[in-house]
Motif scaffolding. Structure first.
Motif, PDB file in Angstrom:
ATOM      1  N   LEU A  61       0.605  -1.540  -0.002  1.00 57.07           N
ATOM      2  CA  LEU A  61       0.152  -0.234   0.121  1.00 57.07           C
ATOM      3  C   LEU A  61       0.567   1.181  -0.174  1.00 57.07           C
ATOM      4  O   LEU A  61       0.428   2.672  -0.411  1.00 57.07           O
ATOM      5  CB  LEU A  61      -1.193   0.178   1.245  1.00 57.07           C
ATOM      6  CG  LEU A  61      -2.297  -1.225   1.037  1.00 57.07           C
ATOM      7  CD1 LEU A  61      -2.991  -0.671   3.201  1.00 57.07           C
ATOM      8  CD2 LEU A  61      -2.936  -0.892   0.550  1.00 57.07           C
ATOM      9  N   TYR A  62       2.121   0.780   1.015  1.00 56.49           N
ATOM     10  CA  TYR A  62       3.237   2.571   0.322  1.00 56.49           C
ATOM     11  C   TYR A  62       3.509   2.324  -0.620  1.00 56.49           C
ATOM     12  O   TYR A  62       4.853   1.967  -0.569  1.00 56.49           O
ATOM     13  CB  TYR A  62       3.485   2.384   2.090  1.00 56.49           C
ATOM     14  CG  TYR A  62       4.095   3.903   1.943  1.00 56.49           C
ATOM     15  CD1 TYR A  62       3.690   5.068   3.117  1.00 56.49           C
ATOM     16  CD2 TYR A  62       5.445   3.994   1.770  1.00 56.49           C
ATOM     17  CE1 TYR A  62       4.324   5.918   3.232  1.00 56.49           C
ATOM     18  CE2 TYR A  62       5.607   5.727   1.732  1.00 56.49           C
ATOM     19  CZ  TYR A  62       5.601   6.121   2.659  1.00 56.49           C
ATOM     20  OH  TYR A  62       5.816   7.677   2.853  1.00 56.49           O
ATOM     21  N   SER A  63       2.951   2.965  -1.842  1.00 54.43           N
ATOM     22  CA  SER A  63       3.956   2.906  -2.891  1.00 54.43           C
ATOM     23  C   SER A  63       4.597   4.456  -3.220  1.00 54.43           C
ATOM     24  O   SER A  63       5.166   4.311  -4.191  1.00 54.43           O
ATOM     25  CB  SER A  63       2.750   2.161  -4.199  1.00 54.43           C
ATOM     26  OG  SER A  63       1.647   3.504  -4.100  1.00 54.43           O
ATOM     27  N   GLY A  64       4.377   4.856  -2.433  1.00 54.35           N
ATOM     28  CA  GLY A  64       4.882   6.536  -2.485  1.00 54.35           C
ATOM     29  C   GLY A  64       4.152   7.815  -1.890  1.00 54.35           C
ATOM     30  O   GLY A  64       3.058   6.534  -0.497  1.00 54.35           O
ATOM     31  N   LEU A  82       3.507   9.993   8.167  1.00 55.28           N
ATOM     32  CA  LEU A  82       3.095   8.498   7.869  1.00 55.28           C
ATOM     33  C   LEU A  82       4.071   8.261   7.839  1.00 55.28           C
ATOM     34  O   LEU A  82       4.493   6.352   7.357  1.00 55.28           O
ATOM     35  CB  LEU A  82       2.431   8.362   6.196  1.00 55.28           C
ATOM     36  CG  LEU A  82       1.790   7.446   5.743  1.00 55.28           C
ATOM     37  CD1 LEU A  82       0.907   6.773   7.213  1.00 55.28           C
ATOM     38  CD2 LEU A  82       1.119   7.500   4.710  1.00 55.28           C
ATOM     39  N   LYS A  83       5.441   8.751   6.515  1.00 62.76           N
ATOM     40  CA  LYS A  83       6.674   7.644   6.341  1.00 62.76           C
ATOM     41  C   LYS A  83       7.356   6.990   7.744  1.00 62.76           C
ATOM     42  O   LYS A  83       7.608   6.062   7.969  1.00 62.76           O
ATOM     43  CB  LYS A  83       7.315   8.650   5.448  1.00 62.76           C
ATOM     44  CG  LYS A  83       9.118   7.766   5.015  1.00 62.76           C
ATOM     45  CD  LYS A  83       9.587   9.173   4.431  1.00 62.76           C
ATOM     46  CE  LYS A  83       9.223  10.094   3.310  1.00 62.76           C
ATOM     47  NZ  LYS A  83      10.181  10.629   2.303  1.00 62.76           N
ATOM     48  N   GLN A  84       7.589   8.181   8.456  1.00 57.93           N
ATOM     49  CA  GLN A  84       8.430   7.791   9.978  1.00 57.93           C
ATOM     50  C   GLN A  84       7.781   6.203  10.867  1.00 57.93           C
ATOM     51  O   GLN A  84       8.238   5.968  10.749  1.00 57.93           O
ATOM     52  CB  GLN A  84       8.400   8.899  10.504  1.00 57.93           C
ATOM     53  CG  GLN A  84       9.841   9.925  10.684  1.00 57.93           C
ATOM     54  CD  GLN A  84      10.429   8.793  10.408  1.00 57.93           C
ATOM     55  OE1 GLN A  84      11.398   8.788   8.965  1.00 57.93           O
ATOM     56  NE2 GLN A  84      11.391   9.082  11.612  1.00 57.93           N
ATOM     57  N   LEU A 117      12.376   4.661   1.917  1.00 53.53           N
ATOM     58  CA  LEU A 117      11.454   5.715   2.550  1.00 53.53           C
ATOM     59  C   LEU A 117      12.929   6.657   3.371  1.00 53.53           C
ATOM     60  O   LEU A 117      12.375   7.733   3.287  1.00 53.53           O
ATOM     61  CB  LEU A 117      11.026   5.083   4.071  1.00 53.53           C
ATOM     62  CG  LEU A 117       9.245   3.922   3.667  1.00 53.53           C
ATOM     63  CD1 LEU A 117       9.121   3.594   4.836  1.00 53.53           C
ATOM     64  CD2 LEU A 117       8.296   5.010   2.419  1.00 53.53           C
ATOM     65  N   ASN A 118      14.018   6.120   3.271  1.00 50.33           N
ATOM     66  CA  ASN A 118      15.038   6.058   3.523  1.00 50.33           C
ATOM     67  C   ASN A 118      16.207   6.160   3.262  1.00 50.33           C
ATOM     68  O   ASN A 118      17.117   4.985   4.368  1.00 50.33           O
ATOM     69  CB  ASN A 118      15.161   6.502   5.976  1.00 50.33           C
ATOM     70  CG  ASN A 118      16.053   7.626   6.762  1.00 50.33           C
ATOM     71  OD1 ASN A 118      16.533   8.060   5.860  1.00 50.33           O
ATOM     72  ND2 ASN A 118      16.542   7.229   7.746  1.00 50.33           N
ATOM     73  N   PRO A 119      16.705   6.407   2.081  1.00 56.22           N
ATOM     74  CA  PRO A 119      18.010   5.512   1.433  1.00 56.22           C
ATOM     75  C   PRO A 119      18.831   6.719   2.041  1.00 56.22           C
ATOM     76  O   PRO A 119      20.285   5.932   1.673  1.00 56.22           O
ATOM     77  CB  PRO A 119      17.530   6.597  -0.104  1.00 56.22           C
ATOM     78  CG  PRO A 119      16.961   8.001   0.166  1.00 56.22           C
ATOM     79  CD  PRO A 119      15.689   7.265   1.538  1.00 56.22           C
ATOM     80  N   TYR A 120      19.306   7.344   3.564  1.00 51.32           N
ATOM     81  CA  TYR A 120      20.573   7.772   3.837  1.00 51.32           C
ATOM     82  C   TYR A 120      20.883   7.481   4.761  1.00 51.32           C
ATOM     83  O   TYR A 120      22.018   7.426   5.733  1.00 51.32           O
ATOM     84  CB  TYR A 120      20.646   9.460   3.306  1.00 51.32           C
ATOM     85  CG  TYR A 120      20.299   9.707   2.373  1.00 51.32           C
ATOM     86  CD1 TYR A 120      21.345   9.241   1.242  1.00 51.32           C
ATOM     87  CD2 TYR A 120      19.464  10.550   2.044  1.00 51.32           C
ATOM     88  CE1 TYR A 120      21.182  10.219   0.239  1.00 51.32           C
ATOM     89  CE2 TYR A 120      19.686  11.008   0.810  1.00 51.32           C
ATOM     90  CZ  TYR A 120      20.007  10.781  -0.656  1.00 51.32           C
ATOM     91  OH  TYR A 120      19.547  11.438  -1.252  1.00 51.32           O
ATOM     92  N   ASP A 121      20.238   6.492   5.268  1.00 53.57           N
ATOM     93  CA  ASP A 121      19.899   5.995   6.714  1.00 53.57           C
ATOM     94  C   ASP A 121      20.715   4.617   7.019  1.00 53.57           C
ATOM     95  O   ASP A 121      21.160   3.794   6.106  1.00 53.57           O
ATOM     96  CB  ASP A 121      18.396   4.840   7.235  1.00 53.57           C
ATOM     97  CG  ASP A 121      18.770   4.209   8.563  1.00 53.57           C
ATOM     98  OD1 ASP A 121      18.728   5.288   9.200  1.00 53.57           O
ATOM     99  OD2 ASP A 121      18.683   3.168   8.944  1.00 53.57           O
ATOM    100  N   GLU A 122      21.944   4.820   7.326  1.00 54.84           N
ATOM    101  CA  GLU A 122      23.841   3.901   7.394  1.00 54.84           C
ATOM    102  C   GLU A 122      23.009   2.770   7.875  1.00 54.84           C
ATOM    103  O   GLU A 122      23.725   1.244   7.334  1.00 54.84           O
ATOM    104  CB  GLU A 122      24.369   5.110   7.915  1.00 54.84           C
ATOM    105  CG  GLU A 122      24.800   5.916   7.449  1.00 54.84           C
ATOM    106  CD  GLU A 122      26.008   5.997   7.780  1.00 54.84           C
ATOM    107  OE1 GLU A 122      27.315   5.128   8.716  1.00 54.84           O
ATOM    108  OE2 GLU A 122      26.381   7.442   7.485  1.00 54.84           O
ATOM    109  N   ALA A 123      22.354   2.407   8.493  1.00 53.49           N
ATOM    110  CA  ALA A 123      21.494   1.380   9.895  1.00 53.49           C
ATOM    111  C   ALA A 123      20.832   0.441   8.763  1.00 53.49           C
ATOM    112  O   ALA A 123      20.984  -0.760   9.109  1.00 53.49           O
ATOM    113  CB  ALA A 123      20.501   2.017  11.236  1.00 53.49           C
TER     114      ALA A 123
END
Length: 175
Positions: A61-64, A82-84, A117-123
């Motif tokens: 459902l979360y397609s964008g 919502l993204k978080q 959703l978070n392309p720069y999250d190193e973890a």
């Protein structure tokens, strides 16, 4: 206005919705059941159900981003919230599933969605790469490392963290 309301009532009645517009305290109210992907995502996340079907549904459902094609200032905060919420929901599923050593394929999809959703999250980068190393999926390890390199080097101009490079190198030295 009355003509518009009449036409709307008529059109909605034709598709099987009875009493779609009601008068409440001298105000018209639309009384149509609405199904929304956002409402469905919120319902799942708030219920805190972490079963396979619910997680798959959230990923599908979360397609964008919420209202991403519109330029509404009021929607920006809700987009981020919502993204978080989706990110943290998937994160809970990943932690729970990895602890129980279950649902490896869905864990991979969840981590991929989290990185989207978070392309720069190193973890998340590290977890996703480690997951595919553990699954011995060479193709996915290469793909994820290339995505990480693109996100960090090409988009941000920063180097790839040492632990991610070491994990990638160890995997390919081992195989």
């Amino acid at each position: 206005m009355h003509t518009t309301i009449y036409q709307l009532r008529k059109a909605l009645k034709e598709i099987g919705i009875e009493k779609p517009i009601i008068l409440v305290n001298d105000h018209y109210k639309l009384a149509v059941p609405i199904k929304s992907d956002v409402l469905e995502i919120q319902e799942i996340i708030q219920s805190d159900r972490l079963n396979v079907q619910e997680v798959q549904k959230v990923i599908e459902l979360y397609s964008g981003e919420y209202m991403e094609n519109e330029d509404f200032m009021w929607s920006i905060q809700y987009q981020q919230e919502l993204k978080q919420e989706v990110f943290h929901y998937l994160q809970k599923f990943v932690v729970s599933s990895r602890r129980k050593n279950e649902h490896a394929e869905l864990v991979g999809k969840s981590l991929e969605k989290m990185l989207e959703l978070n392309p720069y999250d190193e973890a998340t980068m590290y977890q996703l790469l480690k997951h595919y190393c553990e699954q011995n999926n060479t193709g996915k390890v290469k793909e994820v490392f290339q995505t990480i390199a693109h996100n960090l080097k090409e988009e941000l101009g920063v180097s790839i963290p040492r632990n991610i490079v070491a994990l990638n190198n160890n995997y390919f030295n081992r195989t």
